[in-house]
Design an enzyme around this catalytic site. Structure first.
Site, short mmCIF file in Angstrom:
data_model
loop_
_atom_site.label_atom_id
_atom_site.label_comp_id
_atom_site.label_asym_id
_atom_site.label_seq_id
_atom_site.Cartn_x
_atom_site.Cartn_y
_atom_site.Cartn_z
N TRP A 90 -36.28 -26.05 -43.74
CA TRP A 90 -36.03 -27.17 -44.67
C TRP A 90 -37.24 -28.08 -44.81
CZ3 TRP A 90 -36.94 -31.97 -42.84
CH2 TRP A 90 -36.97 -32.12 -41.46
N LYS A 113 -44.86 -17.44 -49.21
CA LYS A 113 -44.32 -16.09 -49.02
C LYS A 113 -44.10 -15.42 -50.37
CE LYS A 113 -41.84 -17.78 -44.97
NZ LYS A 113 -43.01 -17.71 -44.12
N LYS A 149 -33.91 -16.56 -48.98
CA LYS A 149 -32.82 -17.25 -48.29
C LYS A 149 -33.38 -18.58 -47.83
CE LYS A 149 -30.92 -18.41 -44.92
NZ LYS A 149 -30.64 -19.85 -44.66
N PRO A 150 -33.13 -19.65 -48.61
CA PRO A 150 -33.70 -20.95 -48.24
C PRO A 150 -32.87 -21.59 -47.14
CG PRO A 150 -32.34 -21.18 -50.19
CD PRO A 150 -32.28 -19.73 -49.81
N ALA A 193 -36.33 -19.89 -31.67
CA ALA A 193 -35.06 -19.21 -31.32
C ALA A 193 -34.62 -18.30 -32.46
CB ALA A 193 -33.99 -20.26 -31.02
N LEU A 211 -37.55 -0.55 -37.44
CA LEU A 211 -38.97 -0.43 -37.82
C LEU A 211 -39.30 -1.16 -39.12
CD1 LEU A 211 -39.82 3.27 -36.85
CD2 LEU A 211 -40.06 1.19 -35.49
N GLU A 258 -43.51 -17.16 -38.43
CA GLU A 258 -44.25 -18.42 -38.21
C GLU A 258 -43.29 -19.39 -37.56
OE1 GLU A 258 -47.30 -18.53 -38.46
OE2 GLU A 258 -47.69 -16.79 -39.72
N CYS A 312 -44.31 -28.38 -38.20
CA CYS A 312 -44.67 -27.45 -37.13
C CYS A 312 -46.01 -27.82 -36.54
CB CYS A 312 -44.70 -26.03 -37.67
SG CYS A 312 -45.79 -25.82 -39.09
N GLU A 314 -40.44 -27.66 -28.15
CA GLU A 314 -40.64 -28.53 -29.31
C GLU A 314 -39.44 -29.45 -29.53
OE1 GLU A 314 -39.86 -26.75 -33.22
OE2 GLU A 314 -41.90 -27.29 -33.78
N GLY A 373 -45.88 -17.47 -33.20
CA GLY A 373 -45.89 -16.49 -34.29
C GLY A 373 -46.02 -15.10 -33.73
N GLU A 382 -50.08 -16.15 -42.56
CA GLU A 382 -49.97 -16.39 -44.00
C GLU A 382 -51.29 -16.99 -44.46
OE1 GLU A 382 -46.44 -19.05 -43.99
OE2 GLU A 382 -45.48 -17.25 -44.76
P1 NAD Z 1 -34.38 -22.88 -38.29
O1 NAD Z 1 -34.95 -21.82 -37.44
O2 NAD Z 1 -33.15 -23.56 -37.85
O3 NAD Z 1 -34.02 -22.28 -39.74
C1 NAD Z 1 -34.98 -21.65 -40.56
C2 NAD Z 1 -34.28 -20.67 -41.49
O4 NAD Z 1 -33.77 -19.58 -40.73
C3 NAD Z 1 -33.10 -21.24 -42.24
O5 NAD Z 1 -33.10 -20.69 -43.53
C4 NAD Z 1 -31.91 -20.75 -41.42
O6 NAD Z 1 -30.72 -20.65 -42.17
C5 NAD Z 1 -32.39 -19.39 -40.99
N1 NAD Z 1 -31.84 -18.86 -39.75
C6 NAD Z 1 -31.52 -19.55 -38.64
N2 NAD Z 1 -31.10 -18.71 -37.66
C7 NAD Z 1 -31.18 -17.45 -38.18
C8 NAD Z 1 -30.89 -16.13 -37.67
N3 NAD Z 1 -30.43 -15.97 -36.43
N4 NAD Z 1 -31.07 -15.08 -38.48
C9 NAD Z 1 -31.55 -15.24 -39.73
N5 NAD Z 1 -31.82 -16.46 -40.29
C10 NAD Z 1 -31.64 -17.55 -39.51
O7 NAD Z 1 -35.56 -23.92 -38.58
P2 NAD Z 1 -35.52 -25.30 -39.39
O8 NAD Z 1 -34.77 -26.33 -38.60
O9 NAD Z 1 -35.13 -25.08 -40.80
O10 NAD Z 1 -37.08 -25.67 -39.40
C11 NAD Z 1 -37.72 -26.30 -38.33
C12 NAD Z 1 -38.44 -25.28 -37.46
O11 NAD Z 1 -39.35 -24.53 -38.25
C13 NAD Z 1 -39.31 -25.94 -36.39
O12 NAD Z 1 -39.21 -25.22 -35.18
C14 NAD Z 1 -40.72 -25.84 -36.95
O13 NAD Z 1 -41.75 -25.87 -35.98
C15 NAD Z 1 -40.65 -24.53 -37.65
N6 NAD Z 1 -41.66 -24.44 -38.71
C16 NAD Z 1 -42.73 -23.60 -38.49
C17 NAD Z 1 -43.72 -23.53 -39.46
C18 NAD Z 1 -44.89 -22.61 -39.25
O14 NAD Z 1 -45.56 -22.31 -40.23
N7 NAD Z 1 -45.17 -22.16 -38.03
C19 NAD Z 1 -43.63 -24.28 -40.64
C20 NAD Z 1 -42.53 -25.10 -40.83
C21 NAD Z 1 -41.53 -25.17 -39.85
#
Ligand code: NAD
Length: 458
Positions: free
Chosen positions: A127, A137, A151-152, A206, A219, A225, A259, A359, A433, A438
């Protein structure tokens, strides 16, 4: 937020509903996959110039609607108005970049190396950067000739719906770019499906681990990320005013929900007191409030639960022996009842404390001191993550040693740790990662297969 099969997005400041709509059903997922399967080959065989033209049209459409899109980003995720405007502009620039940079063709020995599209690419996105992160992406995925299923985040579906509409209006065929709103179950279904060639995910560690566990056994390709616990190292000869400016800006931008947010400050013992004084003063200057107001410099966290968690974590750290050195000013709650985030500066966290190892998505900084550069590098590496590190120093020897001593995808020398340019690779090391960055042309490594062609066509 999902309620049954509904996806509901609420303004973190006003509490108002910004988006309410159905989550994608299993049948909807199946339909999108079948359509994308039928469509991607035709899309891949359209001339590259046609696809580039559509990307340029996307850029124009985003710029024309920048005001509305920025307002939606502010409303749905509580981003500051100026940052939301910058995000829309960045996305337009990203579209122009990929229009000008298709997947590169190379020569190796006598072989021509061709980038071949993978087929269907799922983009599963968070989000906090609801437009640029997905665009990093789907824009290169489309340029490479793939179909995209997006899938946002369930917390930013309103931005996704508005953006998806604009991409279709710019000429992306509907079957080639489908939007699949919903929660993690929609993401899991895409990850488990053999017909989805690649999953490009940005989000928490996670969720990344859960996704890898679904994609690897079949595969499938997977680009992850993930989270960060980013350090800023301040050496004894640093420009302390500049370091404090960068650290506080990077720790509190988007209320610490990036992040790349700086979360750990490692400071040379000899300048610790002078740096802390400056950090405290910068925190005191923050102006909490309504994210849509131009004067605000720190807005709310994404949900009331996130606010409660941040406060509980700060309290917990103090109970474990940490010292709370400073906080940013308290702001009046918004109409939704949630107060703006309050940044915190902690020190003396015990070794192994959770705030030093995982984090917390909030503007919380922890301070440690080091005695010499070896100690500084060792402390910087004492985290499972490796997304971004910043170094503040004048000594050229220290600055040139930093990249090889820091395991991080981004190393910022006397700059903010969240400095990112769209031409450069962006990807975390260690648990941040899985080595499929990217950004720039690097992303094509995870969006195409290579094909070595020997012999001439004629
Ligand atoms: P999140 O992991 O809760 O959710 C991200 C997306 O994954 C959502 O669309 C969610 O619906 C989906 N999702 C969650 N569990 C899933 C599963 N088991 N299988 C498939 N899809 C699943 O993360 P968030 O709260 O939206 O974003 C914050 C996190 O994102 C922080 O940890 C932040 O560090 C990380 N982040 C990383 C980067 C980067 O480029 N490294 C950039 C932005 C945010």
């Amino acid at each position: 937020m999902t309620g049954g099969d509904q996806v509901i997005g609420r303004d973190p400041w006003t509490g108002e509903t910004v988006h309410a709509g159905p989550a994608t059903t299993p049948r909807g997922i199946e339909t999108a996959i079948v359509r994308a399967q039928a469509a991607w080959v035709g899309w891949a065989s359209t001339p590259i110039e046609t696809r580039a033209g559509i990307l340029r049209a996307i850029a124009a459409r985003l710029r024309a609607d920048a005001d509305d899109l920025a307002s939606l980003i502010v409303a749905e995720v509580g981003k500051l108005r100026g940052d939301a405007e910058a995000e829309v502009e960045w996305t337009a620039r990203t579209a122009e970049f990929y229009a000008a940079h298709p997947p590169p063709v190379a020569q190796a020995g006598s072989a021509r190396i061709l980038p071949r599209p993978l087929g269907i690419v799922a983009a599963i996105t968070p989000w906090n950067v609801p437009l640029v992160t997905p665009a990093w992406k789907w824009l290169p995925a489309l340029m490479a000739g793939n179909a995209v299923l997006w899938k946002p985040s369930e917390l930013a579906t309103g931005v996704a719906v508005a953006t998806h509409r604009r991409l279709l209006a710019a000429g992306v065929p509907a079957d080639v770019f489908a939007l699949l709103p919903g929660g993690p179950s929609v993401g899991r279904a895409l990850c488990a499906d053999e017909r989805v060639a690649a999953v490009h995910f940005t989000g928490s560690e996670a969720a990344g681990r859960a996704i890898a566990a679904l994609v690897a056994p079949r595969l499938g390709r997977c680009a992850l990320e993930l989270s960060g616990l980013n350090a800023a190292l301040v050496f004894g000869d640093a420009d302390l005013d500049h370091a404090a400016d960068c650290i506080v800006a990077c720790a509190t931008s988007l209320a610490g929900q990036k992040c790349t947010s700086t979360r750990r400050v490692l400071v040379d013992t000899t300048v610790r007191a002078a740096l802390l004084e400056r950090l405290t003063a910068r925190l005191a200057e923050l102006r909490p409030g309504d994210p849509s107001a131009r004067e605000t410099t720190i807005g709310p966290l994404i949900t009331p639960e996130a606010t409660a968690l941040a406060e509980a974590e700060i309290k917990g750290a103090v109970a474990r022996g940490a010292r709370l050195l400073a906080r940013s000013p308290e702001g009046a709650p918004g109409p939704g009842g949630t107060a703006p985030a309050r940044a915190a500066l902690l020190s003396d966290l015990p070794p192994g404390d959770p705030l030093r190892t995982r984090e917390l998505f909030a503007p919380v900084l922890s301070v440690e001191s080091f005695d010499d550069p070896q100690d500084a590098w060792r402390r910087a590496d004492a985290s499972p993550y490796g997304l971004s590190s910043a170094v503040y120093a004048r000594d050229p020897a220290l600055l040139s040693a930093a990249p090889s001593r820091l395991r991080a995808g981004v190393v910022a020398l006397n700059r903010r740790g969240d400095d990112v340019e769209l031409e450069a690779p962006f990807g975390g090391h260690k648990a941040s990662g899985n080595g499929r960055p990217e950004g720039g042309e690097w992303v094509y490594g995870a969006l195409t297969d290579t094909q070595a062609v020997y012999g001439a066509p004629a």
